[in-house]
Scaffold this active site. Structure first.
Site, PDB file in Angstrom:
ATOM      1  CG  ASP A   1      -1.876  -1.192   1.189  1.00 45.45           C
ATOM      2  OD1 ASP A   1      -2.273  -1.633   0.096  1.00 45.45           O
ATOM      3  OD2 ASP A   1      -2.177  -1.719   2.281  1.00 45.45           O
TER       4      ASP A   1
ATOM      5  N   GLY B   1       1.588   2.943  -2.659  1.00 48.31           N
ATOM      6  CA  GLY B   1       1.199   3.810  -3.771  1.00 48.31           C
ATOM      7  C   GLY B   1       1.742   3.281  -5.096  1.00 48.31           C
ATOM      8  CE  LYS B   2       2.346  -2.622  -4.250  1.00 50.81           C
ATOM      9  NZ  LYS B   2       2.055  -2.197  -2.876  1.00 50.81           N
ATOM     10  N   GLY B   3       0.183   1.544  -7.360  1.00 49.01           N
ATOM     11  CA  GLY B   3      -0.771   1.747  -8.451  1.00 49.01           C
ATOM     12  C   GLY B   3      -0.598   3.112  -9.083  1.00 49.01           C
TER      13      GLY B   3
ATOM     14  N   GLY C   1      -4.540  -4.380  -3.747  1.00 50.89           N
ATOM     15  CA  GLY C   1      -5.520  -3.327  -4.002  1.00 50.89           C
ATOM     16  C   GLY C   1      -4.744  -2.097  -4.401  1.00 50.89           C
ATOM     17  CG  HIS C   2      -2.036  -2.134  -6.949  1.00 48.65           C
ATOM     18  ND1 HIS C   2      -1.161  -2.713  -7.825  1.00 48.65           N
ATOM     19  CD2 HIS C   2      -1.745  -2.674  -5.740  1.00 48.65           C
ATOM     20  CE1 HIS C   2      -0.374  -3.563  -7.176  1.00 48.65           C
ATOM     21  NE2 HIS C   2      -0.731  -3.560  -5.910  1.00 48.65           N
ATOM     22  CB  THR C   3      -5.878   3.585  -5.119  1.00 55.75           C
ATOM     23  OG1 THR C   3      -6.096   2.703  -4.032  1.00 55.75           O
ATOM     24  CG2 THR C   3      -7.054   4.519  -5.299  1.00 55.75           C
TER      25      THR C   3
ATOM     26  CB  THR D   1      -6.636 -10.511   1.513  1.00 58.51           C
ATOM     27  OG1 THR D   1      -6.113 -11.569   0.690  1.00 58.51           O
ATOM     28  CG2 THR D   1      -5.555  -9.457   1.728  1.00 58.51           C
TER      29      THR D   1
ATOM     30  CD  GLN E   1       0.614  -8.961  -2.552  1.00 60.87           C
ATOM     31  OE1 GLN E   1       1.273  -9.557  -3.370  1.00 60.87           O
ATOM     32  NE2 GLN E   1      -0.646  -8.614  -2.786  1.00 60.87           N
TER      33      GLN E   1
ATOM     34  N   GLY F   1     -11.072  -3.420   3.215  1.00 62.23           N
ATOM     35  CA  GLY F   1     -11.734  -2.354   3.960  1.00 62.23           C
ATOM     36  C   GLY F   1     -11.261  -2.247   5.404  1.00 62.23           C
ATOM     37  NE  ARG F   2      -7.674  -6.886   6.625  1.00 62.50           N
ATOM     38  CZ  ARG F   2      -6.737  -7.836   6.603  1.00 62.50           C
ATOM     39  NH1 ARG F   2      -6.469  -8.521   7.690  1.00 62.50           N
ATOM     40  NH2 ARG F   2      -6.080  -8.107   5.500  1.00 62.50           N
ATOM     41  CG  ASP F   3      -9.515   1.563  10.309  1.00 62.29           C
ATOM     42  OD1 ASP F   3      -9.977   1.957   9.215  1.00 62.29           O
ATOM     43  OD2 ASP F   3      -9.942   1.938  11.419  1.00 62.29           O
TER      44      ASP F   3
ATOM     45  N   GLY G   1       0.191  14.056  -3.623  1.00 64.95           N
ATOM     46  CA  GLY G   1      -1.261  13.896  -3.699  1.00 64.95           C
ATOM     47  C   GLY G   1      -1.546  12.641  -4.516  1.00 64.95           C
TER      48      GLY G   1
HETATM   49  P1  GDP Z   1      -0.739   0.261  -3.581  1.00 62.31           P
HETATM   50  O1  GDP Z   1      -1.371  -0.979  -3.080  1.00 62.31           O
HETATM   51  O2  GDP Z   1       0.739   0.308  -3.326  1.00 62.31           O
HETATM   52  O3  GDP Z   1      -1.058   0.564  -5.018  1.00 62.31           O
HETATM   53  O4  GDP Z   1      -1.347   1.450  -2.713  1.00 62.31           O
HETATM   54  P2  GDP Z   1      -2.912   1.665  -2.339  1.00 62.31           P
HETATM   55  O5  GDP Z   1      -3.616   2.124  -3.553  1.00 62.31           O
HETATM   56  O6  GDP Z   1      -3.428   0.482  -1.630  1.00 62.31           O
HETATM   57  O7  GDP Z   1      -2.773   2.806  -1.250  1.00 62.31           O
HETATM   58  C1  GDP Z   1      -2.183   4.033  -1.541  1.00 62.31           C
HETATM   59  C2  GDP Z   1      -3.210   5.154  -1.344  1.00 62.31           C
HETATM   60  O8  GDP Z   1      -2.543   6.396  -1.318  1.00 62.31           O
HETATM   61  C3  GDP Z   1      -4.229   5.259  -2.467  1.00 62.31           C
HETATM   62  O9  GDP Z   1      -5.438   5.716  -1.910  1.00 62.31           O
HETATM   63  C4  GDP Z   1      -3.637   6.314  -3.381  1.00 62.31           C
HETATM   64  O10 GDP Z   1      -4.608   7.014  -4.149  1.00 62.31           O
HETATM   65  C5  GDP Z   1      -3.000   7.229  -2.380  1.00 62.31           C
HETATM   66  N1  GDP Z   1      -1.792   7.944  -2.836  1.00 62.31           N
HETATM   67  C6  GDP Z   1      -0.775   7.496  -3.620  1.00 62.31           C
HETATM   68  N2  GDP Z   1       0.206   8.416  -3.696  1.00 62.31           N
HETATM   69  C7  GDP Z   1      -0.178   9.464  -2.925  1.00 62.31           C
HETATM   70  C8  GDP Z   1       0.417  10.719  -2.543  1.00 62.31           C
HETATM   71  O11 GDP Z   1       1.530  11.049  -2.928  1.00 62.31           O
HETATM   72  N3  GDP Z   1      -0.306  11.519  -1.689  1.00 62.31           N
HETATM   73  C9  GDP Z   1      -1.542  11.166  -1.221  1.00 62.31           C
HETATM   74  N4  GDP Z   1      -2.159  12.007  -0.400  1.00 62.31           N
HETATM   75  N5  GDP Z   1      -2.121  10.005  -1.561  1.00 62.31           N
HETATM   76  C10 GDP Z   1      -1.457   9.159  -2.376  1.00 62.31           C
HETATM   77  P1  IMO Z   2      -0.990  -4.235  -2.143  1.00 62.52           P
HETATM   78  O1  IMO Z   2      -0.541  -4.819  -3.463  1.00 62.52           O
HETATM   79  C1  IMO Z   2      -1.058  -4.687   2.193  1.00 62.52           C
HETATM   80  C2  IMO Z   2      -1.178  -8.787   3.753  1.00 62.52           C
HETATM   81  C3  IMO Z   2      -2.444  -9.254   4.445  1.00 62.52           C
HETATM   82  C4  IMO Z   2      -1.841 -10.246   5.451  1.00 62.52           C
HETATM   83  C5  IMO Z   2      -0.721 -10.883   4.644  1.00 62.52           C
HETATM   84  C6  IMO Z   2      -1.073 -12.226   4.015  1.00 62.52           C
HETATM   85  O2  IMO Z   2      -2.261  -3.485  -2.218  1.00 62.52           O
HETATM   86  O3  IMO Z   2       0.126  -3.488  -1.502  1.00 62.52           O
HETATM   87  P2  IMO Z   2      -2.562 -12.920   1.925  1.00 62.52           P
HETATM   88  O4  IMO Z   2      -4.021 -12.721   1.655  1.00 62.52           O
HETATM   89  O5  IMO Z   2      -1.663 -12.301   0.900  1.00 62.52           O
HETATM   90  O6  IMO Z   2      -2.208 -14.351   2.211  1.00 62.52           O
HETATM   91  O7  IMO Z   2      -2.310 -12.124   3.325  1.00 62.52           O
HETATM   92  O8  IMO Z   2      -0.372  -9.948   3.632  1.00 62.52           O
HETATM   93  N1  IMO Z   2      -1.403  -8.256   2.379  1.00 62.52           N
HETATM   94  C7  IMO Z   2      -1.318  -6.958   2.067  1.00 62.52           C
HETATM   95  N2  IMO Z   2      -1.120  -5.866   2.845  1.00 62.52           N
HETATM   96  N3  IMO Z   2      -1.190  -4.540   0.859  1.00 62.52           N
HETATM   97  C8  IMO Z   2      -1.352  -5.625   0.068  1.00 62.52           C
HETATM   98  O9  IMO Z   2      -1.346  -5.556  -1.281  1.00 62.52           O
HETATM   99  C9  IMO Z   2      -1.476  -6.905   0.666  1.00 62.52           C
HETATM  100  N4  IMO Z   2      -1.662  -8.153   0.200  1.00 62.52           N
HETATM  101  C10 IMO Z   2      -1.596  -8.970   1.257  1.00 62.52           C
HETATM  102  O10 IMO Z   2      -3.089  -8.183   5.085  1.00 62.52           O
HETATM  103  O11 IMO Z   2      -1.270  -9.555   6.523  1.00 62.52           O
HETATM  104 MG    MG Z   3      -2.900  -1.596  -1.811  1.00 62.42          MG
END
Ligand code: GDP
Ligand code: IMO
Ligand code: MG
Length: 427
Positions: free
Chosen positions: A13, A15-17, A40-42, A128, A223, A301-303, A414
């Protein structure tokens, strides 16, 4: 420099997406090489927000061919609904390629994921629940189902029988669940065959030919480094290799082809699920990072658990991935703190430790040693160049760069594509 890897440097998470999408317009192929719909890539494009789970983030760039490599585990129902969701929003997905060697997440793999977690009780991983671990376990146990098996009913039936033989014993005798019928699984899987057929390809050949023609290929990790099955905080990890080497095995491209490895690094730290996390905060600062950073899981949807930046982790990510660059994300979220603590080392049993301890027991009781860096209060979301940043924000970035061991070549201020400061070009 045709092949680049982009991966998570922390616990996912980062910000790879967004980073992948940013480069998507300038590359020919974007390839997922491991993981599945646990990701989950946003991606935010203008006023549109997309949440991608299995599809590479390059799917939103019209010139780019998205590829699901052999190292990915594919849940066909999730894939098809992700595709139709994008089609409804006007995104052309027809160029997608899926490796015939990718393994399929079957309904019984999802069941096994959920029951084993329940059985672990307090010791659960916090997966997950998408069937990731059991599908990779079947792959390693050589009882997995591959995408290509959908096109040979007899082989598919034999393989499902073999896989369910032991699993049904376990489900009924150990977990007190109903047995799963072979015909039901085979019927469901065969139902996906025609829908997936147009996408199935020899992706190893396609990617290697593309590289020979000097096309640009971007490997998008799911991940993150600390969730890697080999290099992460085992057993609190995922079941694949998000680290850079995973791109080679998960896509069939040799390491000599990879010229750049970009680590996506959040300006603070988050983690979802169980496992050690030295800089985790349980106070109002943690709550503020969660609120301001919108730190809620895209998939479950987890914190997300939140904490300060950990330079020990970043250094480790540089080492195990051979990072050439960092893309620092979410710097804007730190605006408003008077002082920002950054973890520079750990204290373990009274001793200062500069590098990630290999012993899991040590890491479990590592206490962060903080250095305080001065904060800034100016809005930085409109900054376009490094010099637009307030002096203290510049100093924060420079300090992180020095501690982390690779140049910070881009900074996110952002979520949008254009909310990025580019320092060194990636291409
Ligand atoms: P990923 O799994 O690595 O693709 O990351 P996620 O999408 O799960 O979580 C990253 C969150 O941060 C998403 O809601 C993005 O839209 C947001 N995001 C990414 N880069 C930035 C940034 O530079 N600033 C802010 N405020 N949000 C960002
Ligand atoms: P992105 O690509 C954050 C975590 C799960 C759990 C562990 C194992 O969005 O960064 P799994 O279902 O893979 O067997 O769960 O890994 N996990 C992630 N945490 N971002 C992810 O993906 C994750 N994918 C799995 O929460 O702790
Ligand atoms: Mg993610």
């Amino acid at each position: 420099m045709p092949a680049l890897v982009l991966l998570g440097a922390q616990w996912g998470d980062e910000g790879k997406g967004k980073a992948t999408d940013l480069l998507g317009g300038s590359v020919d192929y974007v390839v997922r090489y491991q993981g599945g719909n646990n990701a989950g890539h946003t991606v935010v494009v203008g006023d549109q927000k997309y949440a991608l789970h299995l599809l590479p983030s390059g799917i939103l760039s019209p010139g780019c061919t998205p590829v699901i490599g052999n190292g990915v585990v594919v849940d066909p129902s999730v894939l098809l609904s992700e595709l139709s969701g994008l089609n409804e929003r006007g995104v052309d997905t027809s160029k997608l390629l899926i490796s015939g060697n990718a393994h399929i997440i079957t309904p019984y793999n999802v069941t096994v994921d959920k029951v084993t977690e329940r059985f672990l009780g307090k010791r659960k991983i916090g997966t997950t629940g998408r069937g990731i671990g059991p599908t990779y376990a079947d792959k390693i146990n050589r009882v997995g189902i591959r995408v290509q098996d959908l096109y040979d009913e007899s082989i598919l039936t034999q393989k499902v029988e073999a896989a369910l033989d032991a699993k049904n014993q376990m489900l009924t005798k150990l977990y007190n669940r109903r047995a799963i019928a072979v015909e039901q699984v085979v019927g469901e899987l065969l139902g996906y065959a025609d829908k997936l057929a147009p996408y199935v390809a020899d992706t190893v050949l396609v990617l290697n030919e593309a590289l020979e023609q000097d096309k640009v290929v971007l490997f998008e990790g799911g991940q993150g480094t600390l969730l890697d099955i080999d290099h992460g905080t085992y057993p609190f990890v995922t079941s694949s290799n998000p680290t850079a080497g995973g791109a080679c095995t998960g896509a069939g491209v040799g390491p000599t082809k990879i010229s750049r490895v970009i680590g996506i690094l959040k300006a603070y730290t988050t983690r979802v699920g169980a496992g050690p996390f030295p800089t985790e905060l349980f106070d109002e600062d943690g709550e503020a990072l969660r609120r301001i950073g919108g730190e809620r899981g895209v998939t479950t949807g987890r914190d997300r658990r939140c904490g300060w930046f950990d330079a020990v982790i970043a250094r480790y990510a540089t080492r195990v991935n051979g990072l050439t660059d960092f893309f620092l994300t979410k710097l804007d979220v730190l605006t408003g703190w008077e002082q920002i603590p950054v973890c520079v080392a750990y204290e373990i049993d009274g001793k200062r430790v500069e590098e990630l301890p290999y012993s899991q027991s040590d890491f479990h009781h590592a206490k962060p040693v903080y250095e305080m860096l001065p904060g800034w209060s100016e809005d930085i979301s409109k900054a376009k160049s490094f010099s637009d940043l307030p002096k203290n924000a510049q100093a924060y970035v420079k300090a992180l760069e020095e501690m982390s061991g690779a140049p910070i070549s881009a900074i996110g201020v952002g979520p949008g594509r254009d909310e990025t400061i580019e320092i060194n070009s990636f291409l």
